[in-house]
Design a protein around this motif. Structure first.
Motif, mmCIF file in Angstrom:
data_model
loop_
_atom_site.group_PDB
_atom_site.id
_atom_site.type_symbol
_atom_site.label_atom_id
_atom_site.label_comp_id
_atom_site.label_asym_id
_atom_site.label_seq_id
_atom_site.Cartn_x
_atom_site.Cartn_y
_atom_site.Cartn_z
ATOM 1 N N PRO A 1 8.796 9.571 3.827
ATOM 2 C CA PRO A 1 10.205 9.181 3.666
ATOM 3 C C PRO A 1 10.367 7.691 3.395
ATOM 4 O O PRO A 1 11.282 7.297 2.662
ATOM 5 C CB PRO A 1 10.828 9.574 5.010
ATOM 6 N N LEU A 2 9.493 6.879 3.960
ATOM 7 C CA LEU A 2 9.582 5.436 3.744
ATOM 8 C C LEU A 2 9.288 5.080 2.290
ATOM 9 O O LEU A 2 9.959 4.219 1.695
ATOM 10 C CB LEU A 2 8.610 4.716 4.672
ATOM 11 N N LYS A 3 8.294 5.763 1.683
ATOM 12 C CA LYS A 3 7.987 5.494 0.285
ATOM 13 C C LYS A 3 9.112 5.978 -0.625
ATOM 14 O O LYS A 3 9.480 5.301 -1.600
ATOM 15 C CB LYS A 3 6.671 6.165 -0.104
ATOM 16 N N VAL A 4 9.659 7.146 -0.338
ATOM 17 C CA VAL A 4 10.753 7.672 -1.163
ATOM 18 C C VAL A 4 11.929 6.708 -1.142
ATOM 19 O O VAL A 4 12.545 6.408 -2.173
ATOM 20 C CB VAL A 4 11.161 9.072 -0.660
ATOM 21 N N TRP A 5 12.250 6.190 0.044
ATOM 22 C CA TRP A 5 13.352 5.232 0.159
ATOM 23 C C TRP A 5 13.029 3.949 -0.594
ATOM 24 O O TRP A 5 13.892 3.379 -1.284
ATOM 25 C CB TRP A 5 13.601 4.937 1.634
ATOM 26 N N GLY A 6 11.782 3.469 -0.493
ATOM 27 C CA GLY A 6 11.394 2.236 -1.167
ATOM 28 C C GLY A 6 11.411 2.367 -2.683
ATOM 29 O O GLY A 6 11.847 1.445 -3.391
ATOM 30 N N MET A 7 10.947 3.489 -3.213
ATOM 31 C CA MET A 7 10.945 3.684 -4.669
ATOM 32 C C MET A 7 12.370 3.775 -5.204
ATOM 33 O O MET A 7 12.673 3.250 -6.291
ATOM 34 C CB MET A 7 10.169 4.949 -5.019
ATOM 35 N N ALA A 8 13.259 4.411 -4.467
ATOM 36 C CA ALA A 8 14.656 4.476 -4.909
ATOM 37 C C ALA A 8 15.291 3.093 -4.887
ATOM 38 O O ALA A 8 16.072 2.736 -5.784
ATOM 39 C CB ALA A 8 15.435 5.445 -4.010
ATOM 40 N N LEU A 9 14.944 2.297 -3.891
ATOM 41 C CA LEU A 9 15.480 0.942 -3.828
ATOM 42 C C LEU A 9 14.919 0.064 -4.939
ATOM 43 O O LEU A 9 15.623 -0.803 -5.479
ATOM 44 C CB LEU A 9 15.146 0.334 -2.454
ATOM 45 N N ALA A 10 13.644 0.286 -5.312
ATOM 46 C CA ALA A 10 13.028 -0.504 -6.380
ATOM 47 C C ALA A 10 13.732 -0.262 -7.715
ATOM 48 O O ALA A 10 13.838 -1.175 -8.549
ATOM 49 C CB ALA A 10 11.542 -0.164 -6.491
ATOM 50 N N ILE B 1 0.840 -1.203 0.000
ATOM 51 C CA ILE B 1 0.000 0.000 0.000
ATOM 52 C C ILE B 1 0.872 1.249 0.000
ATOM 53 O O ILE B 1 0.582 2.236 -0.693
ATOM 54 C CB ILE B 1 -0.926 -0.026 1.238
ATOM 55 N N ILE B 2 1.938 1.216 0.781
ATOM 56 C CA ILE B 2 2.838 2.377 0.823
ATOM 57 C C ILE B 2 3.443 2.643 -0.557
ATOM 58 O O ILE B 2 3.517 3.800 -1.008
ATOM 59 C CB ILE B 2 3.947 2.137 1.859
ATOM 60 N N MET B 3 3.855 1.589 -1.235
ATOM 61 C CA MET B 3 4.508 1.758 -2.531
ATOM 62 C C MET B 3 3.527 2.201 -3.619
ATOM 63 O O MET B 3 3.920 2.859 -4.588
ATOM 64 C CB MET B 3 5.169 0.446 -2.940
ATOM 65 N N ARG B 4 2.241 1.858 -3.458
ATOM 66 C CA ARG B 4 1.267 2.173 -4.517
ATOM 67 C C ARG B 4 0.498 3.464 -4.273
ATOM 68 O O ARG B 4 -0.098 3.999 -5.211
ATOM 69 C CB ARG B 4 0.268 1.021 -4.653
ATOM 70 N N GLN B 5 0.424 3.932 -3.022
ATOM 71 C CA GLN B 5 -0.423 5.090 -2.750
ATOM 72 C C GLN B 5 0.136 6.338 -3.427
ATOM 73 O O GLN B 5 1.345 6.551 -3.490
ATOM 74 C CB GLN B 5 -0.543 5.310 -1.243
ATOM 75 N N ARG B 6 -0.793 7.180 -3.901
ATOM 76 C CA ARG B 6 -0.405 8.379 -4.641
ATOM 77 C C ARG B 6 -0.843 9.660 -3.947
ATOM 78 O O ARG B 6 -0.510 10.752 -4.393
ATOM 79 C CB ARG B 6 -1.011 8.345 -6.044
ATOM 80 N N THR B 7 -1.628 9.525 -2.879
ATOM 81 C CA THR B 7 -2.182 10.724 -2.254
ATOM 82 C C THR B 7 -1.154 11.460 -1.399
ATOM 83 O O THR B 7 -1.084 12.682 -1.411
ATOM 84 C CB THR B 7 -3.393 10.352 -1.377
ATOM 85 N N ALA C 1 8.751 -3.586 4.008
ATOM 86 C CA ALA C 1 8.068 -4.287 5.094
ATOM 87 C C ALA C 1 8.988 -4.473 6.290
ATOM 88 O O ALA C 1 8.575 -4.323 7.450
ATOM 89 C CB ALA C 1 7.558 -5.640 4.592
ATOM 90 N N ARG C 2 10.246 -4.795 6.011
ATOM 91 C CA ARG C 2 11.221 -4.975 7.085
ATOM 92 C C ARG C 2 11.443 -3.667 7.849
ATOM 93 O O ARG C 2 11.457 -3.651 9.086
ATOM 94 C CB ARG C 2 12.528 -5.493 6.489
ATOM 95 N N ARG C 3 11.592 -2.578 7.126
ATOM 96 C CA ARG C 3 11.803 -1.284 7.791
ATOM 97 C C ARG C 3 10.541 -0.814 8.501
ATOM 98 O O ARG C 3 10.624 -0.201 9.578
ATOM 99 C CB ARG C 3 12.265 -0.252 6.769
ATOM 100 N N LEU C 4 9.380 -1.117 7.938
ATOM 101 C CA LEU C 4 8.124 -0.732 8.582
ATOM 102 C C LEU C 4 7.970 -1.431 9.931
ATOM 103 O O LEU C 4 7.494 -0.831 10.903
ATOM 104 C CB LEU C 4 6.942 -1.071 7.668
ATOM 105 N N ALA C 5 8.357 -2.715 10.005
ATOM 106 C CA ALA C 5 8.293 -3.437 11.271
ATOM 107 C C ALA C 5 9.172 -2.771 12.325
ATOM 108 O O ALA C 5 8.772 -2.630 13.496
ATOM 109 C CB ALA C 5 8.715 -4.893 11.073
ATOM 110 N N THR C 6 10.354 -2.339 11.925
ATOM 111 C CA THR C 6 11.249 -1.654 12.859
ATOM 112 C C THR C 6 10.666 -0.325 13.318
ATOM 113 O O THR C 6 10.712 0.020 14.502
ATOM 114 C CB THR C 6 12.615 -1.419 12.183
ATOM 115 N N ILE C 7 10.074 0.418 12.380
ATOM 116 C CA ILE C 7 9.506 1.724 12.706
ATOM 117 C C ILE C 7 8.311 1.578 13.651
ATOM 118 O O ILE C 7 8.183 2.322 14.635
ATOM 119 C CB ILE C 7 9.100 2.461 11.416
ATOM 120 N N LEU C 8 7.427 0.618 13.377
ATOM 121 C CA LEU C 8 6.240 0.437 14.213
ATOM 122 C C LEU C 8 6.624 0.049 15.640
ATOM 123 O O LEU C 8 6.011 0.528 16.609
ATOM 124 C CB LEU C 8 5.331 -0.628 13.600
ATOM 125 N N HIS C 9 7.626 -0.801 15.779
ATOM 126 C CA HIS C 9 8.043 -1.174 17.133
ATOM 127 C C HIS C 9 8.655 0.013 17.863
ATOM 128 O O HIS C 9 8.420 0.197 19.073
ATOM 129 C CB HIS C 9 9.043 -2.325 17.074
#
Length: 381
Positions: A335-344, A325-331, A357-365
């Motif tokens: 920073p997490l999406k920007v990092w993910g798109m650059a990695l993609a 959802i983070i990678m597809r959302q356009r609204t 997903a791995r970084r999101l788990a770390t952030i949520l905790h």
């Protein structure tokens, strides 16, 4: 010349060479008697649990079997058997399974040092047995407790178990709705009737429109539509209960400030972690739930095997869905999406999805531990 006592009253050596024997007490029970003074003997217990009966093995520090019996798989029955023996219980072990959480809680309340052991580790330890029986398994578990050869499993609180039960029931009804719809599509396809791409609310009307001129087919299809209708009604009840539960829970409201995290993901994360203090480092969370790379190395062979996929698969699925959802959302960007798109762009979308997903788990905790909301703007160093 020494006197030969009967086996039950024969003196034996306990820890540190202390002699002890078993004699009948005033209440008729056979109790441990310390002959040379000092602390009571250390005892170790193995429990091989099945649905109806549990095999119990009590062993001393030297590996001598003191008691073997079968009792009902009830905390009271097991505690009653253990209470009939005197001594200091050091470890009481049982394998993780359907009844382990209930038995663990009951025996812990009774004051026994209960330990729940990881299933794969226990299977490897007991695989050397020639004959696999409940009695031998209980002996093997007791030996594991005695020598400390085990990996304990964290037993979650009752609150997390209730949340997990709600999510499991919701997923079960959701899967049955999909099965019912696929079954209806397959039955109608045999007669050249194609349901096509329709939404869930439009599905029943589309099927009725296809069979309105075939009364013989309606006799079979109508009951299946009724089953699907009831499944959808009950699924909506559980779905609304899930949304209310997430809205009333302060931890879930905090987690839902992060991108891609809704009621389902927040409740799944809360039930999976159970307590934030369980992990001292936030980076340990994705590794615990199988989101980190696995490696196989032997001699000159060294290759990666993707992610380890250990731990709760439902937890892992929820995080990957949130990452998608983070990678597809356009609204709204983050920073997490920007990092993910650059990695993609560098490594491909599949690896980027797992990395997010791995970084999101770390952030949520970390959000849960620090009790802070998600920061949508990156802070300058």
């Amino acid at each position: 010349m020494g006197v030969n006592y009967p086996l039950r009253r024969q003196a034996q050596l306990g820890p540190k060479g202390r002699a002890w024997r078993r004699g009948a007490g005033a209440d008729g029970r056979h109790r441990q008697v310390i002959l040379s003074g000092g602390a009571a003997m250390d005892l170790f217990v193995g429990l091989d649990v099945s649905v109806r009966m549990t095999s119990v093995c009590v062993m001393d520090v030297n590996g001598k079997v003191l008691k073997e019996a079968k009792v009902e798989s009830e905390p009271q029955a097991i505690a009653s058997l253990l209470g009939s023996l005197d001594g200091q219980y050091r470890r009481v072990g049982l394998e993780a399974g359907p009844l382990s959480q209930w038995l663990y809680s009951g025996l812990a309340v009774a004051g026994y040092p209960i330990i729940c052991v990881e299933t794969r580790h226990m299977k490897a330890a007991l695989s050397a047995q020639i004959n696999k029986t409940d009695r031998n398994d209980a002996r093997g578990i007791a030996q594991m407790m005695r020598v400390g050869l085990f990996r304990p499993v964290y037993v979650k609180t009752e609150r997390s178990q209730e949340i997990r039960m709600l999510l499991t029931a919701r997923k079960f009804l959701q899967s049955k709705i999909i099965d019912a719809e696929n079954n209806l599509r397959g039955l109608l396809r045999n007669f050249g009737m194609k349901v096509g791409a329709v939404t869930r609310p439009q599905f029943e009307a589309r099927v009725i429109d296809l069979i309105k001129e075939r009364p013989h087919l309606a006799m079979t299809i109508a009951p299946l539509l009724e089953v699907r209708r009831v499944l959808r009604e009950q699924y909506q009840c559980l779905h609304k209960a899930m949304e209310r539960l997430a809205a009333d829970d302060g931890i879930c409201r905090l987690l839902m400030t992060a991108p891609g995290v809704g009621p389902l993901v927040s409740l799944t994360f809360r039930a999976g972690i159970d307590e934030a203090a369980r992990f001292s480092r936030s980076r340990s969370v994705p590794a615990h739930f199988g989101l980190t790379p696995a490696r196989y190395q032997s001699g000159e062979l060294d290759r990666g095997r993707g992610i380890s996929k250990c731990g709760d698969s439902g937890f892992r699925w929820a995080l990957v869905e949130a990452a998608g959802i983070i990678m597809r959302q356009r609204t709204k960007s983050s920073p997490l999406k920007v990092w993910g798109m650059a990695l993609a762009k560098r490594r491909g979308p599949a690896k980027a999805l797992v990395a997010v997903a791995r970084r999101l788990a770390t952030i949520l905790h970390r959000m849960w531990t620090d009790n802070t909301e998600y920061r949508w703007q990156a802070q300058s160093a």
